[in-house]
Design a protein around this motif. Structure first.
Motif, short mmCIF file in Angstrom:
data_model
loop_
_atom_site.label_atom_id
_atom_site.label_comp_id
_atom_site.label_asym_id
_atom_site.label_seq_id
_atom_site.Cartn_x
_atom_site.Cartn_y
_atom_site.Cartn_z
N PRO A 275 -17.57 -72.66 -10.93
CA PRO A 275 -16.11 -72.62 -10.74
C PRO A 275 -15.67 -73.84 -9.92
N HIS A 276 -14.46 -74.32 -10.19
CA HIS A 276 -13.47 -73.82 -11.14
C HIS A 276 -13.07 -74.91 -12.13
N GLU A 373 -10.99 -58.56 -8.95
CA GLU A 373 -11.10 -59.51 -7.86
C GLU A 373 -12.56 -59.63 -7.39
N ARG A 376 -17.88 -62.12 -10.81
CA ARG A 376 -18.39 -63.40 -11.34
C ARG A 376 -19.03 -63.17 -12.71
N VAL A 386 -9.24 -71.33 -12.47
CA VAL A 386 -8.91 -70.20 -11.60
C VAL A 386 -8.12 -69.16 -12.40
N GLY A 387 -8.58 -67.92 -12.38
CA GLY A 387 -7.88 -66.82 -13.05
C GLY A 387 -7.99 -66.82 -14.55
N ARG A 388 -8.81 -67.66 -15.13
CA ARG A 388 -8.89 -67.79 -16.59
C ARG A 388 -9.31 -66.48 -17.26
N THR A 392 -7.46 -63.91 -9.87
CA THR A 392 -7.55 -65.30 -9.38
C THR A 392 -8.73 -65.52 -8.44
N THR A 393 -9.31 -64.44 -7.91
CA THR A 393 -10.50 -64.62 -7.06
C THR A 393 -11.80 -64.40 -7.83
N GLU A 395 -14.67 -65.47 -10.70
CA GLU A 395 -15.30 -66.76 -10.96
C GLU A 395 -16.00 -66.78 -12.31
#
Length: 418
Positions: A275-276, A373, A376, A386-388, A392-393, A395
């Motif tokens: 990431p990211h 959240e 991974r 990010v957030g793909r 958003t947290t 990975e």
């Protein structure tokens, strides 16, 4: 001063003897592509502009692949709009649930892309078809609307980077490792609005699936397109798929390149992008042991039959770690059927993986594998912003099918050579 492969294709499409980098041209289109997210926007613009008919119903493809089978009412509305437009204009190449696949695997499979053609798609990974020696690039939905109506589009002729491939890939190393290595070397803007032109004796050792994977991610280096020369493997692939005349182009000996990047395939190792950004690359041995929650094997980058074979060979007789969710998504119906015939589905299910109908779902955080959240994922997709793929947290670690499968078993990032 000679021309590159891309420049020769664009010159022909523009009806010109020669073009140069930076030149503005209007080119004829051989295919205009859209999906269930981008096509509805294009339809709205098409109708707003007062267009009443498409330029050629055989040269437009609409593939409902991103949120399908529809995940909610809004996605169902978008698909309905695309479906009604395709019916109204008698679009020949309309692919709905049960017939569709992940678009950039489906289009070559159906013979809708061929050497020397100019293809636009309202999806950034349309550059995939450069594997067949075509000029293909992503555009916005407004450009798609114009393309559907006129069969023409303006382009700025790109300059090029020559990527010379030497040697051959070693076991457990694939096209995904090649393109991740390249992006790590030149950066996500290293080829901004340039053509990545792959040449050298190493090209012959790459399978067509490797080439599709590499071309697919040209955009992740900022490239306008990625393109391979047409050789025996290319012609073998299109034989039986493409019946219309097509033309292969080769770069002139004195073609001008901005620079040359040399990659020794013999020395490549399994590579991941942390990431990211796709440029945040490491060889997998450097990061092995990082805990993970999910593995996704699929997408327009790595959902082809060879990818599934690689994953199945590693998963056979093993179990997905209890702490990991493993999702396998064949890219098309044809690939699904082939995987069933070869017993790959049985291997995935016995290993404890979930197998899905073709969809782009998890790649863009749409459905079929959205992360909460702090989670991974090791994914064979092409983008790890990010957030793909969810919160958003969360990975994303981009990897090859071999690394993804080995990681699913280990419960952490793992080297398939171990």
């Amino acid at each position: 001063m000679g021309m590159t492969m891309t420049q020769k294709i664009l010159a022909k499409a523009a009806g010109l003897d020669k073009v140069e980098a930076g030149q503005l041209i209007e080119a004829r289109l051989d295919l205009v592509l859209g999906n269930d997210i981008t096509t509805p926007v294009a339809i709205t613009e098409f109708e707003k502009a007062g267009f009443t008919q498409v330029f050629d119903r055989d040269k437009i493809a609409i593939v409902l692949d991103h949120y399908t089978p529809c995940k909610d009412i809004q996605s169902a509305r978008l698909c309905k709009q695309a479906r009604e437009f395709a019916l109204k204009h008698k679009i020949t190449n309309f692919f709905d649930v049960g017939h569709m696949g992940v678009e950039h695997a489906l289009i070559p499979e159906k013979g809708l892309a061929a050497p020397g053609e100019v293809i636009i798609g309202a999806d950034s990974h349309t550059c995939t078809y450069g594997a067949l020696g075509a000029f293909s690039t992503g555009v916005g939905s407004t450009d798609m609307a114009a393309g559907m109506a006129t069969g023409l589009l303006w382009f700025k002729v790109p300059s090029a980077i020559k990527v010379t491939l030497k040697g051959k890939l070693q076991p457990h190393v694939s096209g995904k490792d090649v393109i991740l290595h390249l992006i790590g070397q030149i950066g996500v803007d290293g080829a901004l609005y340039q053509s990545l032109e792959f040449v050298g004796e190493g090209v012959a050792s790459l399978s067509m699936d490797d080439r599709f994977t590499i071309s697919n991610m040209a955009i992740e280096a900022g490239g306008k397109n990625g393109i391979f020369p047409v050789d025996e493997k290319t012609m073998e692939y299109i034989n039986g798929r493409v019946s219309r005349p097509c033309e292969a182009f080769t770069a002139d000996p004195d073609a001008v390149y901005e620079r040359e990047v040399v990659i020794d395939l013999d020395k490549l190792e399994p590579t991941v992008a942390l990431p990211h950004l796709p440029e945040n690359t490491k060889v997998v041995s450097e990061v092995a042991g990082m805990p993970i929650n999910q593995v996704v094997i699929g997408s327009c980058t790595n959902g082809r039959i060879s990818d599934l074979r690689i994953a199945a060979a590693i998963l056979k007789g093993k179990k997905v770690a209890s702490s990991v969710r493993c999702i396998v998504i064949p890219a098309t119906q044809e690939i699904t059927l082939q995987a069933m015939k070869e017993g790959l589905m049985e291997i995935f299910l016995q290993a404890g993986a979930a197998v899905s109908t073709p969809t782009c779902g998890p790649c863009l955080g749409g459905h079929m594998g959205v992360m909460a959240e702090g989670e991974r994922t090791v994914s064979t997709t092409n983008r790890n912003f990010v957030g793909r793929m969810g919160h958003t947290t969360s990975e994303i670690i981009l990897a090859s099918p071999a690394v993804a499968a080995a990681s699913a078993v280990a419960g952490c990032v793992a080297d398939p050579r171990a």
